[in-house]
Scaffold this motif. Structure first.
Motif, PDB file in Angstrom:
ATOM      1  N   ASP A  61       0.685  -1.408   0.037  1.00  0.00           N
ATOM      2  CA  ASP A  61      -0.092   0.118   0.198  1.00  0.00           C
ATOM      3  C   ASP A  61       0.596   0.954   0.155  1.00  0.00           C
ATOM      4  OD1 ASP A  61       1.047   0.072   2.901  1.00  0.00           O
ATOM      5  OD2 ASP A  61      -0.745  -0.517   3.054  1.00  0.00           O
ATOM      6  N   TYR A  62      -0.038   2.450   0.110  1.00  0.00           N
ATOM      7  CA  TYR A  62       1.157   3.206   0.206  1.00  0.00           C
ATOM      8  C   TYR A  62       1.806   3.438   1.345  1.00  0.00           C
ATOM      9  CZ  TYR A  62       2.463   9.080  -0.837  1.00  0.00           C
ATOM     10  OH  TYR A  62       3.136   9.585  -1.000  1.00  0.00           O
ATOM     11  N   ALA A  63       1.936   3.031   1.803  1.00  0.00           N
ATOM     12  CA  ALA A  63       1.819   4.059   3.657  1.00  0.00           C
ATOM     13  C   ALA A  63       3.652   2.889   3.393  1.00  0.00           C
ATOM     14  CB  ALA A  63       1.498   3.499   4.695  1.00  0.00           C
ATOM     15  N   ASN A  64       4.041   1.713   3.688  1.00  0.00           N
ATOM     16  CA  ASN A  64       4.158   0.759   3.613  1.00  0.00           C
ATOM     17  C   ASN A  64       5.580   1.110   1.808  1.00  0.00           C
ATOM     18  OD1 ASN A  64       3.696  -1.090   0.860  1.00  0.00           O
ATOM     19  ND2 ASN A  64       2.510  -2.399   3.328  1.00  0.00           N
ATOM     20  N   LEU A  65       5.063   2.035   0.620  1.00  0.00           N
ATOM     21  CA  LEU A  65       5.354   2.376  -0.116  1.00  0.00           C
ATOM     22  C   LEU A  65       6.640   2.500   0.052  1.00  0.00           C
ATOM     23  CD1 LEU A  65       5.787   2.136  -3.675  1.00  0.00           C
ATOM     24  CD2 LEU A  65       4.586   4.143  -3.664  1.00  0.00           C
TER      25      LEU A  65
ATOM     26  N   LYS B 184       8.679  13.689  11.344  1.00  0.00           N
ATOM     27  CA  LYS B 184       8.279  12.841  12.496  1.00  0.00           C
ATOM     28  C   LYS B 184       6.777  11.620  11.665  1.00  0.00           C
ATOM     29  CE  LYS B 184       5.870  11.603  16.883  1.00  0.00           C
ATOM     30  NZ  LYS B 184       5.250  11.898  17.703  1.00  0.00           N
ATOM     31  N   ASN B 185       7.442  10.352  11.565  1.00  0.00           N
ATOM     32  CA  ASN B 185       6.773   9.166  11.277  1.00  0.00           C
ATOM     33  C   ASN B 185       6.792   9.302   9.479  1.00  0.00           C
ATOM     34  OD1 ASN B 185       5.403   8.917  13.417  1.00  0.00           O
ATOM     35  ND2 ASN B 185       3.698  10.162  14.014  1.00  0.00           N
ATOM     36  N   ALA B 186       7.920   9.660   9.235  1.00  0.00           N
ATOM     37  CA  ALA B 186       7.532   9.687   7.662  1.00  0.00           C
ATOM     38  C   ALA B 186       8.592   8.874   6.806  1.00  0.00           C
ATOM     39  CB  ALA B 186       7.904  11.066   6.854  1.00  0.00           C
ATOM     40  N   ASN B 187       9.871   8.124   7.985  1.00  0.00           N
ATOM     41  CA  ASN B 187      10.928   7.340   7.607  1.00  0.00           C
ATOM     42  C   ASN B 187      10.322   6.047   7.390  1.00  0.00           C
ATOM     43  OD1 ASN B 187      13.016   6.215   7.135  1.00  0.00           O
ATOM     44  ND2 ASN B 187      14.352   7.742   7.932  1.00  0.00           N
ATOM     45  N   TRP B 188      11.093   4.651   7.779  1.00  0.00           N
ATOM     46  CA  TRP B 188      11.212   3.474   7.051  1.00  0.00           C
ATOM     47  C   TRP B 188      10.498   2.552   8.655  1.00  0.00           C
ATOM     48  CZ3 TRP B 188      14.138  -0.158   9.595  1.00  0.00           C
ATOM     49  CH2 TRP B 188      15.284  -0.039   9.406  1.00  0.00           C
ATOM     50  N   LEU B 189      11.277   3.037   9.536  1.00  0.00           N
ATOM     51  CA  LEU B 189      11.323   2.842  10.428  1.00  0.00           C
ATOM     52  C   LEU B 189      10.607   3.093  11.724  1.00  0.00           C
ATOM     53  CD1 LEU B 189      13.179   5.226  12.391  1.00  0.00           C
ATOM     54  CD2 LEU B 189      15.412   3.820  11.732  1.00  0.00           C
TER      55      LEU B 189
END
Length: 107
Positions: free
Chosen positions: A24-28, A97-102
């Motif tokens: 999905d877009y979030a994990n993309l 914040k909350n924009a990186n893969w981790l």
């Protein structure tokens, strides 16, 4: 980095029936950021090759024939770790914040 990214995306489709989060877009976005860090690790691994004449990383990361296998392994690990961690640090400092893969992505 690009092949790693493609593998992540294909894996999300193939392993979704087994419980892996689907594509999905979030994990993309997260997969893309992780792939950039993996690409940086791959790029600095080239620094272990002392045969490149303009290799500025060779004095620190270069693996020579006079080194033991263990020393070569340590230098290879150092090179990939350095590339990954430098890129990851840059992402951590510049992304919101909350924009990186981790980070848990919230859209």
């Amino acid at each position: 980095g690009a092949c790693f990214f493609a593998g992540l995306r294909v894996g999300r489709v193939l392993f979704k029936p087994l419980g892996l989060a689907g594509a999905d877009y979030a994990n993309l976005c997260g997969d893309a950021m992780l792939s950039v860090s993996i690409g940086a690790a791959t790029g600095t691994f080239v620094g272990t090759d002392v045969s490149f004449p303009d290799n500025g990383l060779a004095p620190v990361l270069g693996v020579t024939d006079s080194m033991s296998d263990l020393q070569g392994c340590m230098r290879a690990g150092l090179s990939t770790s350095a590339g990954f961690l430098c890129m990851q640090m840059l992402q951590n400092l510049t992304l919101s914040k909350n924009a990186n893969w981790l980070d848990p992505v919230k859209i």
